[in-house]
Design a protein around this motif. Structure first.
Motif, PDB file in Angstrom:
ATOM      1  N   GLU A 239       7.406  -4.724  -4.695  1.00 21.21           N
ATOM      2  CA  GLU A 239       6.346  -5.422  -4.557  1.00 21.21           C
ATOM      3  C   GLU A 239       6.428  -6.747  -5.109  1.00 21.21           C
ATOM      4  O   GLU A 239       6.228  -7.783  -4.637  1.00 21.21           O
ATOM      5  CB  GLU A 239       5.060  -4.652  -5.142  1.00 21.21           C
ATOM      6  CG  GLU A 239       4.540  -3.517  -4.378  1.00 21.21           C
ATOM      7  CD  GLU A 239       4.119  -3.786  -3.012  1.00 21.21           C
ATOM      8  OE1 GLU A 239       3.490  -5.117  -2.760  1.00 21.21           O
ATOM      9  OE2 GLU A 239       4.054  -3.111  -1.847  1.00 21.21           O
ATOM     10  N   ARG A 242       8.309  -9.391  -2.903  1.00 12.59           N
ATOM     11  CA  ARG A 242       7.402  -9.560  -1.784  1.00 12.59           C
ATOM     12  C   ARG A 242       7.014 -11.060  -1.696  1.00 12.59           C
ATOM     13  O   ARG A 242       6.915 -11.839  -2.677  1.00 12.59           O
ATOM     14  CB  ARG A 242       6.251  -8.655  -1.375  1.00 12.59           C
ATOM     15  CG  ARG A 242       6.897  -7.146  -1.273  1.00 12.59           C
ATOM     16  CD  ARG A 242       5.610  -6.549  -0.694  1.00 12.59           C
ATOM     17  NE  ARG A 242       5.939  -5.198  -0.386  1.00 12.59           N
ATOM     18  CZ  ARG A 242       6.406  -4.648   0.632  1.00 12.59           C
ATOM     19  NH1 ARG A 242       6.402  -5.521   1.616  1.00 12.59           N
ATOM     20  NH2 ARG A 242       6.617  -3.364   0.829  1.00 12.59           N
ATOM     21  N   TYR A 244       4.418 -12.519  -0.715  1.00 10.12           N
ATOM     22  CA  TYR A 244       3.162 -13.015  -1.520  1.00 10.12           C
ATOM     23  C   TYR A 244       3.097 -13.274  -2.892  1.00 10.12           C
ATOM     24  O   TYR A 244       2.376 -14.054  -3.529  1.00 10.12           O
ATOM     25  CB  TYR A 244       2.099 -12.015  -0.969  1.00 10.12           C
ATOM     26  CG  TYR A 244       2.085 -10.749  -1.729  1.00 10.12           C
ATOM     27  CD1 TYR A 244       1.604 -10.637  -3.173  1.00 10.12           C
ATOM     28  CD2 TYR A 244       2.689  -9.710  -1.325  1.00 10.12           C
ATOM     29  CE1 TYR A 244       1.474  -9.444  -3.721  1.00 10.12           C
ATOM     30  CE2 TYR A 244       2.651  -8.376  -1.932  1.00 10.12           C
ATOM     31  CZ  TYR A 244       2.084  -8.361  -3.332  1.00 10.12           C
ATOM     32  OH  TYR A 244       2.193  -7.337  -4.107  1.00 10.12           O
ATOM     33  N   HIS A 262      -2.772  -8.391  -7.899  1.00 10.79           N
ATOM     34  CA  HIS A 262      -2.040  -8.238  -6.765  1.00 10.79           C
ATOM     35  C   HIS A 262      -1.374  -7.141  -6.581  1.00 10.79           C
ATOM     36  O   HIS A 262      -1.224  -6.315  -5.764  1.00 10.79           O
ATOM     37  CB  HIS A 262      -1.367  -9.549  -6.260  1.00 10.79           C
ATOM     38  CG  HIS A 262      -2.409 -10.723  -6.257  1.00 10.79           C
ATOM     39  ND1 HIS A 262      -3.255 -10.940  -5.280  1.00 10.79           N
ATOM     40  CD2 HIS A 262      -2.480 -11.594  -7.126  1.00 10.79           C
ATOM     41  CE1 HIS A 262      -3.907 -11.962  -5.349  1.00 10.79           C
ATOM     42  NE2 HIS A 262      -3.603 -12.343  -6.654  1.00 10.79           N
ATOM     43  N   VAL A 263      -0.006  -7.313  -7.691  1.00  9.06           N
ATOM     44  CA  VAL A 263       1.070  -6.191  -7.396  1.00  9.06           C
ATOM     45  C   VAL A 263       0.693  -4.806  -7.801  1.00  9.06           C
ATOM     46  O   VAL A 263       1.218  -3.866  -7.095  1.00  9.06           O
ATOM     47  CB  VAL A 263       2.221  -6.685  -8.547  1.00  9.06           C
ATOM     48  CG1 VAL A 263       3.364  -5.667  -8.323  1.00  9.06           C
ATOM     49  CG2 VAL A 263       2.765  -8.048  -8.042  1.00  9.06           C
ATOM     50  N   ARG A 265      -2.223  -3.281  -7.549  1.00  8.87           N
ATOM     51  CA  ARG A 265      -3.067  -2.746  -6.722  1.00  8.87           C
ATOM     52  C   ARG A 265      -2.112  -2.033  -5.612  1.00  8.87           C
ATOM     53  O   ARG A 265      -2.383  -0.968  -4.880  1.00  8.87           O
ATOM     54  CB  ARG A 265      -4.154  -3.681  -5.992  1.00  8.87           C
ATOM     55  CG  ARG A 265      -4.996  -3.116  -4.948  1.00  8.87           C
ATOM     56  CD  ARG A 265      -6.139  -4.020  -4.849  1.00  8.87           C
ATOM     57  NE  ARG A 265      -5.675  -5.019  -4.016  1.00  8.87           N
ATOM     58  CZ  ARG A 265      -6.200  -6.179  -3.578  1.00  8.87           C
ATOM     59  NH1 ARG A 265      -7.441  -6.171  -3.639  1.00  8.87           N
ATOM     60  NH2 ARG A 265      -5.568  -7.410  -3.173  1.00  8.87           N
ATOM     61  N   ASN A 266      -1.155  -2.830  -5.065  1.00 10.85           N
ATOM     62  CA  ASN A 266      -0.429  -2.406  -3.741  1.00 10.85           C
ATOM     63  C   ASN A 266       0.494  -1.371  -4.344  1.00 10.85           C
ATOM     64  O   ASN A 266       0.889  -0.415  -3.809  1.00 10.85           O
ATOM     65  CB  ASN A 266       0.406  -3.640  -3.192  1.00 10.85           C
ATOM     66  CG  ASN A 266      -0.726  -4.523  -2.548  1.00 10.85           C
ATOM     67  OD1 ASN A 266      -1.690  -4.272  -2.269  1.00 10.85           O
ATOM     68  ND2 ASN A 266      -0.373  -6.057  -2.708  1.00 10.85           N
ATOM     69  N   ALA A 267       1.054  -1.579  -5.463  1.00 13.33           N
ATOM     70  CA  ALA A 267       2.166  -0.778  -5.988  1.00 13.33           C
ATOM     71  C   ALA A 267       1.621   0.610  -6.309  1.00 13.33           C
ATOM     72  O   ALA A 267       2.559   1.701  -6.267  1.00 13.33           O
ATOM     73  CB  ALA A 267       3.114  -1.320  -7.248  1.00 13.33           C
ATOM     74  N   ILE A 269      -0.242   2.369  -4.696  1.00 14.39           N
ATOM     75  CA  ILE A 269      -0.752   3.261  -3.610  1.00 14.39           C
ATOM     76  C   ILE A 269       0.098   4.700  -3.471  1.00 14.39           C
ATOM     77  O   ILE A 269      -0.245   5.740  -3.489  1.00 14.39           O
ATOM     78  CB  ILE A 269      -0.591   2.670  -2.090  1.00 14.39           C
ATOM     79  CG1 ILE A 269      -1.669   1.479  -2.255  1.00 14.39           C
ATOM     80  CG2 ILE A 269      -0.689   3.602  -1.024  1.00 14.39           C
ATOM     81  CD1 ILE A 269      -1.474   0.440  -0.868  1.00 14.39           C
ATOM     82  N   TYR A 337      -4.630   8.415   1.100  1.00 10.69           N
ATOM     83  CA  TYR A 337      -4.311   7.160   1.520  1.00 10.69           C
ATOM     84  C   TYR A 337      -5.608   6.127   1.977  1.00 10.69           C
ATOM     85  O   TYR A 337      -5.462   5.164   1.729  1.00 10.69           O
ATOM     86  CB  TYR A 337      -3.277   7.347   2.769  1.00 10.69           C
ATOM     87  CG  TYR A 337      -2.052   7.667   2.415  1.00 10.69           C
ATOM     88  CD1 TYR A 337      -0.974   6.697   1.959  1.00 10.69           C
ATOM     89  CD2 TYR A 337      -1.387   8.969   2.201  1.00 10.69           C
ATOM     90  CE1 TYR A 337       0.196   6.728   1.474  1.00 10.69           C
ATOM     91  CE2 TYR A 337      -0.003   8.958   1.796  1.00 10.69           C
ATOM     92  CZ  TYR A 337       0.925   8.040   1.479  1.00 10.69           C
ATOM     93  OH  TYR A 337       2.062   8.157   1.056  1.00 10.69           O
ATOM     94  N   ASP A 341      -6.196   2.760   0.635  1.00 12.38           N
ATOM     95  CA  ASP A 341      -5.769   1.790   1.546  1.00 12.38           C
ATOM     96  C   ASP A 341      -6.462   1.832   2.704  1.00 12.38           C
ATOM     97  O   ASP A 341      -6.115   2.906   3.708  1.00 12.38           O
ATOM     98  CB  ASP A 341      -4.329   1.719   1.730  1.00 12.38           C
ATOM     99  CG  ASP A 341      -4.030   0.360   2.612  1.00 12.38           C
ATOM    100  OD1 ASP A 341      -4.899  -0.223   2.949  1.00 12.38           O
ATOM    101  OD2 ASP A 341      -2.634   0.254   2.844  1.00 12.38           O
ATOM    102  N   ARG A 343      -6.632   0.559   5.245  1.00 10.83           N
ATOM    103  CA  ARG A 343      -5.939  -0.106   6.541  1.00 10.83           C
ATOM    104  C   ARG A 343      -5.142   1.282   7.290  1.00 10.83           C
ATOM    105  O   ARG A 343      -4.832   1.128   8.381  1.00 10.83           O
ATOM    106  CB  ARG A 343      -4.969  -0.874   6.267  1.00 10.83           C
ATOM    107  CG  ARG A 343      -5.595  -2.392   5.746  1.00 10.83           C
ATOM    108  CD  ARG A 343      -4.250  -3.218   5.368  1.00 10.83           C
ATOM    109  NE  ARG A 343      -3.901  -2.734   4.072  1.00 10.83           N
ATOM    110  CZ  ARG A 343      -2.784  -3.241   3.509  1.00 10.83           C
ATOM    111  NH1 ARG A 343      -2.519  -4.470   3.977  1.00 10.83           N
ATOM    112  NH2 ARG A 343      -2.087  -2.687   2.495  1.00 10.83           N
TER     113      ARG A 343
END
Length: 351
Positions: A239, A242, A244, A262-263, A265-267, A269, A337, A341, A343
């Motif tokens: 992450e 990346r 962003y 940012h990192v 929250r995404n990492a 998952i 999931y 997330d 999405r």
């Protein structure tokens, strides 16, 4: 989402039945079952304190003094007087009503036995689970931020050495060093509590319990640190690299803001999605070697003794419970999931 959930629930049924069927079929060909053991016990003779071994095959043929009627009574006692398919169908019907049967040797309900042994394995499993997550996630993040540094190298060496040492070997080392072996007697050798635990006050009970659980939890936890720590590090590194992140830095955001807003929250998952399975699995964690080494009477020891003694109701009942819990936790992991997330889609072609 609803269609996916119904499909997964329906798929659990053949999966569960298939696992039980394979195990049940294997059991039919394993020698030394409960009937043979009982026949051997009834017909065994001793001379001057020495036991004479008896051929179980000849016993079942009625060649050692037991009549066919007596053999039939023994088979009926253990439920082997019916054809295998009938016994399997009866077992599935009982399992569907959560009637797990009665142990051949403990003379207790399988459900009661599992509940009796569960607190010991829960103590070991939950402490191992929480310590693993509490240590590995912060350590993995720190290693990702300091990738390639001396700190990263030193911690990687430590956790990989711990991963290479089997838990029971580490347990032996801990007992020798701190359990009164050849050095210091700082911790007890066996059990979860002292003999006078009921007489202690609340604070003393907690301290006594922690005192007893320290060595077995340490032996169980150290080997689990490497996988989760390196997974956390690799996910955060991916992450951090990346686009962003570079964009956020170009906008002037601080490293801490980029990491935690940012990192992070995404990492998290892939880490959080494995949380339900690991958490529920901790309730049923039974490490045979650790429990035997520290004299902890838990599910691991129960399962091992059941296989050795051919206690089939315990083997099949515990397998049913653990398999069902495994399938449910796998479903919860997939559904998590969506919580982490939104999405993610489970519709056809949505993933």
């Amino acid at each position: 989402m609803g269609h996916y959930l119904v499909k997964r629930l329906l798929l659990m049924i053949p999966t569960l039945v298939g696992i039980l069927a394979i195990t049940f079929a294997v059991i039919q060909f394993v020698p030394g079952g409960p009937v043979e053991q009982m026949v051997q016990t009834l017909t065994r003779s001793g001379v001057a304190g020495e036991t004479v071994a008896v051929d179980t095959r000849s016993l079942l043929k009625g060649q050692s003094g037991l009549s066919p009627e007596e053999l039939g009574q023994l088979k009926a006692l253990y439920g082997f007087d019916k054809p295998p398919l009938t016994r399997f169908a009866d077992m599935l019907g009982n399992f569907a009503r959560f009637k797990l049967g009665e142990s051949f040797f403990h003379h207790q309900s399988v459900g009661v036995l599992i509940l009796d042994k569960l607190p010991v394995s829960m103590s070991l499993g939950l402490w191992t689970f929480f310590l693993t997550y509490l240590i590995c996630i912060p350590l993995g993040v720190a290693k990702a931020v300091r990738d390639g540094s001396r700190f990263d190298l030193a911690t990687s060496t430590f956790i990989l050495v711990g991963y290479a040492i089997p838990g029971f070997v580490l347990g032996v080392v801990l007992l020798v060093l701190f359990g009164g072996g050849s050095f210091w007697q700082l911790f007890p050798l066996r059990g979860l509590t002292s003999d006078n635990w009921a007489e202690l006050g609340l604070v003393d009970k907690v301290l006594d319990y922690l005192w007893h659980i320290a060595l077995p939890v340490t032996a169980s936890t150290v080997g689990n640190l490497a996988v989760m720590t390196l997974l956390t590090k690799n996910v955060f590194l991916e992450e951090i690299r990346r686009q962003y992140v570079y964009t956020a830095r170009a906008k002037g955001l601080s490293e801490s803001a980029i990491l935690y807003r940012h990192v992070f929250r995404n990492a998290l998952i892939p880490l959080i999605t494995g949380f339900p399975a690991a958490f529920i699995g901790a309730f049923f964690t039974g490490s045979l070697l650790i429990e035997t080494l520290f004299s902890l009477d838990g599910l691991g020891l129960l399962s091992y003794e059941s296989v050795i003694r051919r206690d089939y109701p315990v083997v099949m009942g515990s397998l049913y419970v653990f398999t069902l819990m495994g399938l449910v936790t796998k479903l919860l992991s997939d559904l998590s999931y969506l919580w982490v997330d939104p999405r993610v889609s489970f519709e056809e072609g949505g993933q």
